[in-house]
Design an enzyme around this catalytic site. Structure first.
Site, mmCIF file in Angstrom:
data_model
loop_
_atom_site.group_PDB
_atom_site.id
_atom_site.type_symbol
_atom_site.label_atom_id
_atom_site.label_comp_id
_atom_site.label_asym_id
_atom_site.label_seq_id
_atom_site.Cartn_x
_atom_site.Cartn_y
_atom_site.Cartn_z
ATOM 1 N N GLU A 66 0.838 -1.172 -0.049
ATOM 2 C CA GLU A 66 0.112 -0.168 0.081
ATOM 3 C C GLU A 66 0.717 1.287 -0.115
ATOM 4 O OE1 GLU A 66 -0.629 -2.557 1.647
ATOM 5 O OE2 GLU A 66 -2.814 -3.144 1.240
ATOM 6 N N HIS A 135 -10.706 -5.970 8.300
ATOM 7 C CA HIS A 135 -11.323 -5.495 7.023
ATOM 8 C C HIS A 135 -12.539 -4.761 7.239
ATOM 9 C CE1 HIS A 135 -8.945 -9.137 6.470
ATOM 10 N NE2 HIS A 135 -8.610 -8.712 5.089
#
Lengths: 330, 441
Positions: A66, A135
């Protein structure tokens, strides 16, 4: 005289995909970058088919890092491109937090105004699909803390379709939080799609007795609650905040000054969250219009549970909104 | 367990301001103790408790204006102390123009129970910012509003309802209300001797006690008292069929006895002429008890105790009629002490609730202003009022001989529903008789 407007029926996911298409079509500097956005079609299938349509130069599959791909997007923006960075979920965006906060949000300031960073970073947020504690959190309120970026939370098909382009046109970094439970939300849009702004909150339902301030998936829970409340004779005004940074003070205050009561429904945690910020602003601006204390309904302060009934119990629900409003309106 | 409520200190009183607590939770109290002071249109009144016990909880903070009937505190016996309970809110019945029974107190819906800690009224008023603003605009005293929100919180709707109710009340007719004796009518300082110390007494009732209360909607003291008198007197003339009698009393024996008696006394122990009148009236009432009492609910209630209310004009206008309790059982010294105490406290604005409400008959005199006779207006629900005029030297025939005597006119205003002229005449006759033999009183 008026030609009947052509309407198209689509879901939120398709709306985002169409928005990306529009951006790619309108501006050749624009590209999509992220893990699995190409061949796999995005972890929520938003970019499915786009690699085939636009080719690997504009739909960039990158390794699962990321920080790296967010940094690439940021640097490309500084160099004049218009990147759309997709991060799988906002939990993973924390791995890119250095790029977002220390770089994207500060470059304009640290360069003495020389470099804008017109990057758009999209990510999924929120719970409801049993994805567990890594998540499913809602961190948009966190990001709204940071000066130098804008934070959008499209809660409707219309905004999913319409917010991307003005976000790309914005000279500074814009984060878009797409609630994962909304990807299957369906709606009708006119053709061409309605133009939306990214500055204003929107009154989704007018009411006189209480203002419910919310965004994202909680918008729909609030609207459900408002319908139940209407049957009980309580008219709730539901406001979709749309943008968490900046907040549309004027719309919020005007509504609260009208209804004299405010409830903030936020899927984020209560402590130090965006709901606290909104509540404080209400006190600062329209304290003397309040006929009851400002209330908040937020997620339970626990890591989001995996099991369905516990996950649902941890999230704000229409029944909870109804109960809270009934307590406020006396 | 007993609830100590805001008493009605007058026919016209519907609310009072809690001016001072003289007790705190945990204090032992006994019947007759002064436990609080309340500011009313008639000044600051000391309020007595009628139960023995321990102060459990205090619900109303100083400075707060609450309606008659509101629970101010709870008094418990030792065993029942301290179960914190939300105070029951009580409202004054929305006054019908004329409501005879003295209990105009009905329980209203108590605030809905809330999970949070019990809110004692001694805490701050819970009012929303909006409601506070609206209350200011509408001139509604927030202390008189009952909040419908959690913990008794006042919302805008509560304020608007209160404003509505007030408006309706104002339109609804002259404020004649719950009977409970207090005020009386014209009269002035005490009889006879000009420059009697009593006249002093009649000095300023102090300005209303310094109480933290927004004065906005509140009437000034004078206006409030005027309205109180107006309400009571209007009711009296509307409801009471008065009859009037008068008789002339030779005061020479009484005054002579007084002079002799006072020579035996030190200056500070001297008796005032008014004491003769009081004692004689009390004796006469034991002979004719029908004049001593009330007319309530279309019934005549004769009072066993003789509490003579005593009209005292206030220098700055208005008057009060505090009662001296059990005049018939007091000896001269007790009566003198009771009187001087009463005068002192009237001057200091420290009258007690029972003194303002307990009068069973009223005595008035305008003699020191040169008035020869006074025909009074009865203070409801009392049934009689005795008036004394100035003592004037007049020609007097006794045993066929003409002489000059100090003569005073005594009058009686009687409620014809309760008594007839015959009873009134018997009373005046008895009064005269006792004034001729004051040494036996």
């Amino acid at each position: 005289m008026n030609a009947t407007l052509e309407m198209v029926h689509l879901n939120y996911r398709e709306a985002v995909r169409d928005a990306i298409r529009e951006a790619l079509n309108r501006d050749e500097r624009c590209f999509l970058i992220g893990a699995d956005v190409g061949h796999y079609g995005g972890c929520f299938a938003v970019s499915k088919g786009l690699l085939k349509e636009y080719g690997p130069e504009r739909i960039l599959d990158v390794p699962l890092s990321e920080s790296t791909y967010t940094g690439i997007g940021l640097a490309a923006a500084m160099a004049g491109m218009r990147p759309i960075v997709e991060v799988m979920t906002c939990n993973f965006s924390l791995l890119a937090l250095d790029q977002i906060m220390n770089n994207a949000a500060t470059i304009l300031h640290m360069s003495g105004g020389l470099f804008n960073t017109p990057v758009v970073i999209r990510m999924a947020t929120g719970a409801g699909r049993q994805l567990g504690a890594q998540h499913a959190h809602s961190l948009e309120g966190w990001y709204a803390h940071i000066p130098g970026i804008k934070v959008l939370a499209p809660g409707t098909v219309e905004d999913a379709r319409g917010m991307l382009w003005p976000a790309l046109e914005d000279p500074d970094p814009v984060l878009i939080f797409e609630h994962q439970i909304l990807y299957n939300l369906e709606g009708d849009l006119s053709v061409p799609p309605p133009v939306v702004d990214i500055e204003h909150a929107r009154i989704d339902r007018e009411g006189s007795d209480v203002t419910i301030l919310t965004y994202g998936a909680c918008l729909h829970k609030s609207l459900d609650a408002a319908r139940i409340l209407a049957e009980k004779g309580i008219q709730a005004e539901v406001i979709d905040l749309r943008s968490l940074r900046p907040l549309d003070n004027e719309t919020i205050m005007r509504s609260v000054a009208k209804t004299h009561r405010a409830l903030i429904v936020d899927e984020g945690w209560r402590t130090g969250g965006i709901s606290a910020e909104i509540s404080a602003r209400i006190m600062e601006n329209v304290f003397y219009e309040l006929d009851a204390p400002v209330e908040r309904l937020c997620s339970a302060e626990v890591p989001m549970p995996y099991s369905r009934h516990m996950e649902q119990a941890a999230l704000p629900q229409p029944e909870g909104i109804v109960a809270l409003v009934e307590r406020m309106v006396f | 367990m007993a609830e100590f409520r805001m008493p009605s200190l007058g026919a016209d009183m519907d609310a009072g301001i809690l001016a001072l607590w003289k007790v705190k939770p945990g204090d032992q109290v006994k019947r007759g103790d002064v436990i609080a002071e309340v500011e009313t249109a008639k000044g600051v009144i000391e309020i007595e408790i009628f139960e023995d016990g321990i102060v459990d909880q205090i619900f109303v903070e100083v400075g707060k204006k609450v309606p008659v009937g509101e629970v101010l505190a709870r008094i418990c016996s030792e065993g029942e102390l301290t179960m914190p309970v939300t105070p029951k809110r009580v409202e004054v019945e929305s006054k019908p123009a004329e409501a005879p029974p003295p209990t105009a107190v009905t329980a209203a819906s108590s605030p809905q129970p809330v999970a949070t800690a019990p809110v004692s009224a001694a805490e701050r008023t819970r009012i929303s910012p909006l409601a506070a603003k609206v209350a200011l605009e509408l001139g509604v005293d927030i202390h008189t509003i009952h909040g419908s929100g959690p913990g008794g919180a006042i919302s805008r709707a509560d304020v608007e309802r209160a404003a509505q109710a007030r408006k309706a009340e104002v339109q609804a007719a002259p404020p004649v209300a719950v009977p409970a004796p207090v005020l009386e009518k014209p009269a002035a300082p005490l009889p006879i001797q000009p420059a009697a110390p009593l006249e002093e007494a009649v000095k300023p009732a102090m300005p209303p006690a310094p109480v933290v209360e927004e004065k906005k909607p509140a009437m000034d003291f004078q206006t409030a008292m005027r309205q109180a008198i107006a309400a009571a007197m209007a009711r009296s003339n509307r409801e009471i069929p008065h009859y009037y009698l008068e008789t002339r009393v030779d005061m020479s024996r009484a005054l002579r006895w007084l002079e002799e008696e006072n020579q035996k006394r030190s200056i500070k122990d001297r008796l005032l002429p008014v004491l003769l009148l009081l004692k004689a009236a009390a004796r006469a009432l034991t002979d004719v008890p029908e004049l001593n009492g009330f007319w309530v609910d279309d019934h005549h209630q004769v009072s066993e105790s003789i509490h003579i209310a005593f009209a005292i004009a206030l220098r700055q206008g208005g008057l009060v009629t505090p009662a001296i309790h059990d005049v018939d059982t007091k000896n001269w010294d007790e009566l003198r002490e009771a009187m001087s105490d009463l005068i002192m406290r009237t001057r200091a604005n420290r009258l007690r609730s029972s003194e303002l409400t307990d009068g069973t008959i009223t005595l008035t005199s305008l003699g020191d202003r040169g008035v020869e006779k006074v025909f009074g207006v009865i203070y409801p629900p009392q049934v009689a009022l005795v008036g004394f005029g100035k003592i004037i030297d007049q020609p007097w025939v006794e045993n066929g001989l003409l002489g000059v005597r100090p003569v005073m006119v005594a009058t009686l205003a009687g409620d014809h529903r309760a008594t007839d002229g015959h009873k009134g005449a018997l009373f005046l006759e008895a009064l005269n008789k006792y004034l001729q033999e004051v040494e036996k009183l």
